[in-house]
Each structure stands twice: as C-alpha cells, then as structure tokens.
Enzyme design. Structure first.
Site, PDB file in Angstrom:
ATOM      1  N   ASP A   9       0.873  -1.171   0.000  1.00 40.65           N
ATOM      2  CA  ASP A   9       0.000   0.000   0.000  1.00 40.65           C
ATOM      3  C   ASP A   9       0.915   1.227   0.000  1.00 40.65           C
ATOM      4  O   ASP A   9       2.111   1.110   0.293  1.00 40.65           O
ATOM      5  CB  ASP A   9      -0.870  -0.035   1.265  1.00 40.65           C
ATOM      6  CG  ASP A   9      -1.616   1.258   1.487  1.00 40.65           C
ATOM      7  OD1 ASP A   9      -2.266   1.746   0.533  1.00 40.65           O
ATOM      8  OD2 ASP A   9      -1.556   1.797   2.609  1.00 40.65           O
ATOM      9  N   ASP A  11      -0.304   5.138   0.788  1.00 42.80           N
ATOM     10  CA  ASP A  11      -0.629   6.176   1.778  1.00 42.80           C
ATOM     11  C   ASP A  11      -0.664   5.597   3.188  1.00 42.80           C
ATOM     12  O   ASP A  11      -1.432   4.673   3.467  1.00 42.80           O
ATOM     13  CB  ASP A  11      -1.970   6.825   1.444  1.00 42.80           C
ATOM     14  CG  ASP A  11      -1.910   7.542   0.120  1.00 42.80           C
ATOM     15  OD1 ASP A  11      -0.986   8.343  -0.063  1.00 42.80           O
ATOM     16  OD2 ASP A  11      -2.770   7.280  -0.745  1.00 42.80           O
ATOM     17  N   GLY A  53     -10.297  10.127  -2.935  1.00 42.84           N
ATOM     18  CA  GLY A  53     -10.450  11.555  -2.677  1.00 42.84           C
ATOM     19  C   GLY A  53     -11.801  12.119  -3.106  1.00 42.84           C
ATOM     20  O   GLY A  53     -12.391  12.942  -2.397  1.00 42.84           O
ATOM     21  N   HIS A  81     -10.825  17.753  -7.389  1.00 44.46           N
ATOM     22  CA  HIS A  81      -9.874  16.674  -7.149  1.00 44.46           C
ATOM     23  C   HIS A  81      -8.681  16.747  -8.101  1.00 44.46           C
ATOM     24  O   HIS A  81      -7.543  16.440  -7.730  1.00 44.46           O
ATOM     25  CB  HIS A  81     -10.585  15.319  -7.258  1.00 44.46           C
ATOM     26  CG  HIS A  81      -9.742  14.183  -6.782  1.00 44.46           C
ATOM     27  ND1 HIS A  81      -9.188  13.258  -7.628  1.00 44.46           N
ATOM     28  CD2 HIS A  81      -9.309  13.856  -5.536  1.00 44.46           C
ATOM     29  CE1 HIS A  81      -8.468  12.406  -6.923  1.00 44.46           C
ATOM     30  NE2 HIS A  81      -8.531  12.740  -5.661  1.00 44.46           N
ATOM     31  N   THR A 122      -5.247   2.998  -3.391  1.00 48.25           N
ATOM     32  CA  THR A 122      -6.453   3.692  -3.822  1.00 48.25           C
ATOM     33  C   THR A 122      -6.126   5.043  -4.448  1.00 48.25           C
ATOM     34  O   THR A 122      -6.937   5.609  -5.165  1.00 48.25           O
ATOM     35  CB  THR A 122      -7.350   3.940  -2.581  1.00 48.25           C
ATOM     36  OG1 THR A 122      -7.611   2.684  -1.983  1.00 48.25           O
ATOM     37  CG2 THR A 122      -8.642   4.595  -2.943  1.00 48.25           C
ATOM     38  N   THR A 123      -4.950   5.555  -4.154  1.00 44.42           N
ATOM     39  CA  THR A 123      -4.669   6.920  -4.600  1.00 44.42           C
ATOM     40  C   THR A 123      -4.446   6.995  -6.115  1.00 44.42           C
ATOM     41  O   THR A 123      -4.233   5.997  -6.791  1.00 44.42           O
ATOM     42  CB  THR A 123      -3.464   7.515  -3.811  1.00 44.42           C
ATOM     43  OG1 THR A 123      -3.548   8.927  -3.834  1.00 44.42           O
ATOM     44  CG2 THR A 123      -2.154   7.067  -4.388  1.00 44.42           C
ATOM     45  N   ASN A 127       0.040  10.443  -8.095  1.00 39.76           N
ATOM     46  CA  ASN A 127       0.528  10.649  -6.727  1.00 39.76           C
ATOM     47  C   ASN A 127       1.588   9.613  -6.355  1.00 39.76           C
ATOM     48  O   ASN A 127       2.548   9.915  -5.647  1.00 39.76           O
ATOM     49  CB  ASN A 127      -0.626  10.548  -5.724  1.00 39.76           C
ATOM     50  CG  ASN A 127      -1.685  11.613  -5.938  1.00 39.76           C
ATOM     51  OD1 ASN A 127      -1.450  12.601  -6.624  1.00 39.76           O
ATOM     52  ND2 ASN A 127      -2.851  11.415  -5.361  1.00 39.76           N
ATOM     53  N   ASP A 182      -1.617  -0.287   6.312  1.00 35.22           N
ATOM     54  CA  ASP A 182      -1.622   0.530   7.537  1.00 35.22           C
ATOM     55  C   ASP A 182      -3.010   0.740   8.116  1.00 35.22           C
ATOM     56  O   ASP A 182      -3.121   1.332   9.188  1.00 35.22           O
ATOM     57  CB  ASP A 182      -1.042   1.928   7.257  1.00 35.22           C
ATOM     58  CG  ASP A 182      -1.981   2.748   6.379  1.00 35.22           C
ATOM     59  OD1 ASP A 182      -2.347   2.266   5.285  1.00 35.22           O
ATOM     60  OD2 ASP A 182      -2.396   3.835   6.805  1.00 35.22           O
TER      61      ASP A 182
HETATM   62  C1  XBP Z   1      -5.652   5.964   0.225  1.00 34.38           C
HETATM   63  C2  XBP Z   1      -6.838   6.735  -0.121  1.00 34.38           C
HETATM   64  C3  XBP Z   1      -6.705   7.871  -1.052  1.00 34.38           C
HETATM   65  C4  XBP Z   1      -5.856   9.004  -0.520  1.00 34.38           C
HETATM   66  C5  XBP Z   1      -6.026  10.252  -1.334  1.00 34.38           C
HETATM   67  O1  XBP Z   1      -6.049   4.739   0.846  1.00 34.38           O
HETATM   68  O2  XBP Z   1      -7.927   6.449   0.332  1.00 34.38           O
HETATM   69  O3  XBP Z   1      -7.994   8.358  -1.325  1.00 34.38           O
HETATM   70  O4  XBP Z   1      -6.263   9.324   0.797  1.00 34.38           O
HETATM   71  O5  XBP Z   1      -5.712  10.030  -2.678  1.00 34.38           O
HETATM   72  P1  XBP Z   1      -5.104   3.449   0.838  1.00 34.38           P
HETATM   73  P2  XBP Z   1      -6.731  10.463  -3.859  1.00 34.38           P
HETATM   74  O6  XBP Z   1      -3.852   3.846   1.567  1.00 34.38           O
HETATM   75  O7  XBP Z   1      -5.872   2.426   1.619  1.00 34.38           O
HETATM   76  O8  XBP Z   1      -4.878   3.042  -0.572  1.00 34.38           O
HETATM   77  O9  XBP Z   1      -7.203  11.848  -3.522  1.00 34.38           O
HETATM   78  O10 XBP Z   1      -5.882  10.414  -5.104  1.00 34.38           O
HETATM   79  O11 XBP Z   1      -7.854   9.482  -3.860  1.00 34.38           O
HETATM   80 MG    MG Z   2      -3.029   3.124   3.411  1.00 30.52          MG
END
Ligand code: XBP
Ligand code: MG
Length: 253
Positions: A9, A11, A53, A81, A122-123, A127, A182
């Site tokens: 993962d 973020d 997001g 976004h 998910t991001t 990014n 995480d």
């Molecule tokens: C990450 C997310 C993302 C980021 C923001 O979750 O949920 O939405 O917070 O990025 P994970 P975006 O770590 O479980 O993958 O704004 O590009 O979505």
């Molecule tokens: Mg995460």
C-alpha cells in the site's frame, strides 16, 4: 509455499502522506477555488474512513455541508480533485513527505533477494509516481512490476479488487505473496484477495481493528531503530528484513 512477492500500500504505509500531503493539498485546493471549506486534522481522521479523494469530498458535503448544491456535482468534485492532485504532486516535488523508517532499506533488501514487488493503492497514479520519484528517484518506479492505483478497478478498498488486479497482472497466487498495509480498509482489501498482511500503524490508524494480521508493528524499523511490536508472535528480529518476512509468511495468519 515460498514467499515470492511483496505488495505495498502507499498512503500511510510507505509514507505519512495523508497528513503532510493529501490533507494539505485538499485544503489548498479548496482555498484556491474560493471555497470556505477547511479540513482540520481531527475531521480528516474521520474522513479517512472513506477511501478515494472524490468520494471523500462527496461524503464531507453530505455530512457537513448539507446545504451545498451544484447542478453537476460529479464534474465539480472531479475538478476540485484534479486541482488537489496537481497540488499534491507539487508538494511531493518539493520533498514534503519522506518515506517511513525501513521502507527504502527493505525495498533494496527485497530486490537483492530476488523478491518481486508491486503496489496496490487507492490513490491516483500520478501521486504514486510523484512520491516514489521524489524519494527514491525516477528509476525506482521500475522496481515495481505492477503499480495498481486509483480507479483502474471499479471498487476501491476495502473491496479486494485492487489486490486481485495486481495478483492477476503478476500471474501469481495469493499464497506466495505478502501485503503491507496501515489501515482497516487496507487489511480488509488484502484479506478479500486472499493475502497475508503485515501492518505498520500510524497516528490515524493505531486504533483500527486488524483481525488476521500476521503482525502489527509501529513501523518497519531500522537496525538502529527497532520496531515496536503491537501484536504478533515473538521474534528475534528488531527490524523488518527479508528473513523476518519469510518467518511471518510461514505462519498461519
Ligand atoms: C488511500 C486513499 C486515497 C488518498 C487520497 O487509501 O484512500 O484516497 O487518501 O488520494 P489506501 P486520492 O492507503 O488504503 O490506498 O485523492 O488520489 O484518492
Ligand atoms: Mg493506506
């Protein structure tokens, strides 16, 4: 079944991007667009339960700005976004967020040991590229055989889609892999795809439930900076290296 693949993962796992990257970028985007929305760290903690997001913004509007109306909400949110993503990429270019302890070391050790690596997040793809390129160098993007990111799959985490996508793209069975997560949504996603998971918590997730985790650690640790084990079998290891990952993967978790 030997361990062959590590799936990370991004973020909260590779770096504390939520607080110092995404939250900052959301607020700067709102400001630039003249919106009087400002997310506090406390509010963001709650909003993080919604992955993605754009969905997070929509959830916020529904819950906290119920009077807000727009005749084309989907496009409006998409445009906010898009700006937020460009601001986030700029923040990464400025070096706003370092990798968490042990991440770079483990990447190098895993590569040296011939383990295959991938990303499941998910991001938004831009990014991921910005974080990796700015912390490890552009060439490090090639360390990951597959970068599964954003809406390449229909359902975001906690659905298992992104992990299943990565497994299929790598043509590998789940039982030869280990996921690094995480958050609650993250472990649910990895588990749905049949993966064993190692958790490193952060300030947003240290109270989450992690049922089925092989271990829950404060971070990956370094030789001179041992991890704190929050839950898991006792081990000789004080930092996460390939031998420890093999030990974890061999467990029933
Ligand atoms: C990450 C997310 C993302 C980021 C923001 O979750 O949920 O939405 O917070 O990025 P994970 P975006 O770590 O479980 O993958 O704004 O590009 O979505
Ligand atoms: Mg995460």
């Amino acid at each position: 079944m030997a361990l062959e693949v590590l799936i990370f993962d991004v973020d909260g796992t590779l770096a504390n991007t939520e607080k110092d990257g995404h939250l900052v970028a959301f607020n700067l985007a709102f400001k630039e667009l003249g919106l009087d929305w400002e997310w506090s760290n406390e509010l963001y903690h709650e909003l993080l339960n919604v992955t993605g997001g754009q969905l997070r913004i929509k959830y916020y509007l529904k819950k906290y700005k119920s009077d807000f109306q727009h005749n084309d909400l989907d496009n409006f949110v998409a445009s906010i976004h898009k700006l937020k993503t460009s601001i986030y990429v700029r923040l990464m270019d400025e070096g706003a967020v370092p990798l968490r302890p042990g991440v770079e070391r483990l990447f190098n050790e895993a590569r040296a040991a011939g383990l295959r690596m991938a990303i499941a997040t998910t991001t938004t793809p831009a990014n991921v590229d910005a974080l990796i390129a700015n912390t490890l160098g552009k060439e490090a993007l090639d360390w990951f055989e597959v970068i599964g990111a954003g809406d390449v799959v229909p359902n975001l985490k906690p659905a298992g889609d992104i992990y299943t996508y990565v497994l299929e793209a790598m043509n590998i069975d789940a039982d030869k892999c280990l996921a690094f997560e995480d958050s609650y949504n993250g472990i649910i996603s990895a588990t749905q795809a049949g993966l064993k998971t190692l958790i490193t918590v952060n300030e947003y997730t240290d109270t989450h439930e992690f049922e089925g985790a092989c271990a829950i650690l404060s971070n990956l640790g370094e030789p001179d900076q041992p991890f704190e084990m929050i839950k898991g079998n006792s081990t000789e290891s004080t930092f996460v290296d390939v031998a420890y990952l093999q030990e974890l993967h061999a467990q029933h978790c």
